[in-house]
Design an enzyme around this catalytic site. Structure first.
Site, PDB file in Angstrom:
ATOM      1  N   GLU A   1     -27.066 -16.178   2.110  1.00  0.00           N
ATOM      2  CA  GLU A   1     -26.011 -15.367   1.482  1.00  0.00           C
ATOM      3  C   GLU A   1     -24.683 -16.137   1.446  1.00  0.00           C
ATOM      4  OE1 GLU A   1     -27.287 -10.743   2.362  1.00  0.00           O
ATOM      5  OE2 GLU A   1     -26.454 -11.920   4.006  1.00  0.00           O
TER       6      GLU A   1
ATOM      7  N   ASP B   1      -0.750   1.788 -12.636  1.00  0.00           N
ATOM      8  CA  ASP B   1      -0.030   2.118 -13.863  1.00  0.00           C
ATOM      9  C   ASP B   1       0.828   0.937 -14.283  1.00  0.00           C
ATOM     10  OD1 ASP B   1       2.683   2.409 -12.507  1.00  0.00           O
ATOM     11  OD2 ASP B   1       1.530   3.910 -11.417  1.00  0.00           O
TER      12      ASP B   1
ATOM     13  N   ASP C   1       0.830  -1.212   0.000  1.00  0.00           N
ATOM     14  CA  ASP C   1       0.000   0.000   0.000  1.00  0.00           C
ATOM     15  C   ASP C   1       0.865   1.264   0.000  1.00  0.00           C
ATOM     16  OD1 ASP C   1      -2.367   1.434   0.037  1.00  0.00           O
ATOM     17  OD2 ASP C   1      -3.226   0.289   1.690  1.00  0.00           O
TER      18      ASP C   1
ATOM     19  N   ASN D   1      -0.266   5.296   1.022  1.00  0.00           N
ATOM     20  CA  ASN D   1      -1.489   6.008   1.371  1.00  0.00           C
ATOM     21  C   ASN D   1      -1.389   7.515   1.531  1.00  0.00           C
ATOM     22  OD1 ASN D   1      -3.663   4.189   1.369  1.00  0.00           O
ATOM     23  ND2 ASN D   1      -2.774   3.129   3.115  1.00  0.00           N
TER      24      ASN D   1
END
Ligand code: GLA
Length: 731
Positions: free
Chosen positions: A615, A535, A481, A483
């Site tokens: 579910e 990207d 990550d 951030n």
């Protein structure tokens, strides 16, 4: 196909299956761009017209010829100093502030295989297709500065892909500074064009904007130190009438994860210029005597048949020639991630019960997101302290992983390696390791600072800490990550601060290169608050990226639609989350959330214990369905079947390369009473053939389906979604 130099006409032609890219070496040593578009066999030199144009100056070498001006002629590398007042792609500054460069041809070579770029991600060719690819390297020189500029062109003819990069070698006595470097600049002598860009924000990334390129300079980009949520380093240039299925269009995709800039303009005489490369502000890169600077590369592609074909070119390229490693063409684990369900509130019991629930629905992996390390109970502390919080985990990380493995699940872990919290042991030891400007209080983002990854000792420390964690148990996946954006650019180690952002990115790439080499079996998923660094640069190291922090399936339609222009579904991570949705509060059926997430690498991100038995059963079936179709989703040809920004439903499909099957999906976005019937029109089926829809057993004529469409069921209820699996019938 391939690269040719016509000695007689002094013209370079780069030909792919459907396109030709042509430029000429003019008698004065300038490289003048001639043509890029549909494949041609002729010479486009006649397109150049030389006229005396007022206020467009003439280089000394043409003596009294007032018809020759670099301000008017189309260029291969428009450089500041040549007399071209349009947006330059190359600006060099001397120590005293003088900005001027005059580049003339010296020599060129054409060779088999595609060039690589030291320290940078780049399109690569596989061993078995080396013969197909070629490289053209042209050396230009400024004799006053003794500066050599090497233009690199790579070609992958079958994919209609050409790549461009630039190397700058300083052979002079003085340091020079690169102030602007856009490795690809295209001048279209004729035609009227639209520009498609992919803009957005955190939780709403890559929305499509289409605008006319007119007599103004349009500029997009990112000054954030990352490619960003706000704009993606990817452009589409299209003729006015171009649609998904019709018309000429071009892609420019920058293989870089830091700041970028793209410009588009029409000049005074109607030539269209479109460029992409490194972001200008914050870039003032010193190249000392004897040094070489290498730019990242730009991918160019062309399609005669609209955006679908252009996307296929890019998807095939990214899947096979950007993504690497064990997972590039393999099914990815279906994972259950702890984040949206628990945020930082995790402990051994909650994780093990999530693991058991995950196993119960048939998932493959538990991913423990933020909160497992240091004293991390919220986002105010502990980044940089990469040691397990054994109190929370009820023992060592290794023992937790063993228990998860015993339940029958693989184990994955979240890291944010490039960051540091001021409340951390690491900051206490090394406050200077954070990027911050002496004498100023740094700007915080998510209450954290950015580590100076341009410095080797910083990278080495974090690398060792992460390896120690990876070696402490059977970790098979990392979520990487990032951030926040970078505001305070200052590195203690740098000889000039104008290099720091670029060196930072090279540092991140070096780190990832080492990590992927050392742990080839670990799948890395990229992330930056979702899709803030989505990207081709990151995809070279991380074959999938968390598409967005927004898991609302309706918003996701827009995000996934925009992303699909440049990036294949295999690179998108998409998860089923709770309803009402965490970000929007929208209520959607779990069936819709499942279909919306079968758009890439599939998973769940919610507290499974809160699902009803029905579910859970549905989730179980979704995972089984996903496994049935995952090859198709990950390696089929992707088609957009509607525009979710305009249409009442979002439709898309994956079609096997050999046309034997197709998965068509549709999510209803808007409903009104007594509405018309919505028809979804599949694309890419084999004309003249019959397909059977698997669930109903109904057979359809492929051409009829593709021209008239398939009616979507009319059911009351918000945001229904449908999936149809078509199987080619024997003749
Ligand atoms: C970012 C990511 C999320 C999650 C959090 C954890 O926002 O995009 O998926 O990992 O960080 O702090």
């Amino acid at each position: 196909m391939g690269i040719l130099f016509d000695e007689g006409k002094q013209t370079f032609s780069i030909s792919t299956k459907c396109s030709t890219y042509q430029f000429m070496l003019d008698p004065h040593g300038f490289l003048l761009h001639l043509y890029y578009g549909k494949r041609i066999s002729g010479n486009a030199g006649y397109l150049l017209k030389y006229l005396d144009r007022g206020f467009s100056g003439n280089p000394a070498c043409v003596v009294n010829d007032r018809t020759f001006s670099m301000d008017v002629l189309p260029q291969e590398l428009p450089a500041w100093g040549s007399g071209d007042f349009r947006s330059p792609a190359f600006v060099v500054e001397k120590e005293d502030g003088t900005r001027s460069v005059d580049l003339r041809y010296v020599t060129h070579t054409i060779r088999t295989g595609k060039y690589g770029l030291p320290g940078l991600p780049a399109v690569y060719v596989n061993e078995d297709d080396t013969a197909e690819s070629e490289t053209l390297e042209i050396v230009l020189k400024d004799s006053v500065l003794s500066l050599e500029v090497h233009l690199l062109y790579g070609v992958l003819p079958e994919l209609d892909v050409i790549t461009r990069a630039i190397q700058v070698r300083n052979k002079g006595a003085e340091t020079v500074y690169l102030d602007k470097l856009l490795p690809a600049s295209l001048d279209f002598i004729t035609g009227e064009y639209d520009l498609l860009t992919f803009h957005g924000r955190h939780t709403m990334e890559r929305l499509v904007q289409r605008m006319t390129i007119g007599y103004s300079e349009e500029r997009i980009g990112s000054r954030r130190g990352a490619s960003s949520h706000q704009h993606n380093p990817m452009l589409v240039i299209a003729e006015k009438e171009t649609t998904d299925t019709f018309g000429d269009c071009y892609a420019m995709q920058f293989v870089y994860s830091g700041g970028f800039q793209a410009e588009a303009l029409k000049d005074q005489f109607g030539t269209t210029r479109v460029q992409i490369g490194l972001q200008e502000e914050g870039f003032h890169y010193p190249v000392a005597t004897g040094e070489t600077f290498t730019s990242p590369e730009v991918i160019l592609s062309f399609s005669r048949d609209g955006f679908d074909k252009l996307s296929h070119n890019l998807h095939d390229l990214i899947r096979d020639h950007i993504c690497r490693g064990k997972f590039k063409n393999r099914p990815r684990p279906v994972l259950v991630n702890s984040w949206e369900g628990s945020l930082w509130n995790i402990d051994k019991n909650s994780l093990l019960s999530l693991a058991r629930e995950a196993k119960g629905i048939g998932a493959d992996m538990l991913v423990v997101d933020d909160g497992w390390f240091g004293n991390r109970d919220d986002d105010n502390s502990s980044l940089g302290d990469w040691y397990a919080n054994e109190k929370k985990l009820g023992g060592t990380l290794g023992s937790l992983i063993e228990e998860v493995n015993r339940i029958g699940l693989k184990y994955g872990l979240w890291f944010e390696p490039e960051m540091i919290s001021e409340q951390s042991r690491l900051y206490e030891m090394h406050p200077d390791w954070a990027l911050q400007i002496p004498g100023r209080v740094p700007i915080r983002g998510r209450n954290q600072l950015v580590l100076d990854f341009s410095r080797k000792e910083v990278r080495d420390y974090i690398y060792d800490a992460i390896c120690a964690i990876l070696d402490s148990g059977n970790i098979e996946y990392i979520k990487w990550d990032y951030n926040r954006s970078i505001f305070d650019v200052y590195s203690e180690a740098a000889d000039h601060q104008g290099r720091v952002l670029y060196d930072y990115m090279l540092g991140v790439y070096e780190f990832l290169e080492n990590l992927t080499n050392q742990y080839p079996d670990v799948l890395i998923e990229g992330c930056s608050g979702g899709g803030g660094r989505y990207d081709a640069g990151m995809l070279y190291y991380t074959p999938q990226i968390w598409t967005s922090d927004n898991t609302d399936p309706i918003d996701r339609m827009l995000i996934q639609y925009g992303t699909s222009f440049g990036y294949p579904a295999s690179t998108l991570a998409a998860h089923v989350s709770k309803s009402p949705n965490e970000q929007t509060g929208r209520v959607t059926p779990i069936s819709t959330r499942g279909i919306a997430a079968m758009y890439g690498s599939f998973g769940y991100e919610l507290d499974l214990a809160l699902l009803t038995e029905e579910e859970k059963q549905e989730a179980r079936e979704q995972i089984a369905t996903y496994h049935r179709y995952e090859d198709l989703i990950l390696s089929g040809d992707y088609y957009r079947l509607s525009d979710p920004a305009k249409d009442a439903f979002c439709g898309w499909s994956f079609v096997a390369k050999d046309g034997t099957e197709a998965l068509v999906s549709a999510v209803i976005l808007r409903l009104c009473s007594n509405d018309e019937i919505f028809y979804v029109k599949p694309k890419g089926l084999k004309s003249g053939c019959i397909y059977m829809e698997e669930e109903t057993g109904d057979c359809y004529d492929a051409d009829l389906l593709m021209s008239a469409g398939l009616p979507l069921p009319k059911e009351a209820g918000e945001h229904r979604a449908y999936q149809f699996h078509f199987i080619l019938q024997p003749e």
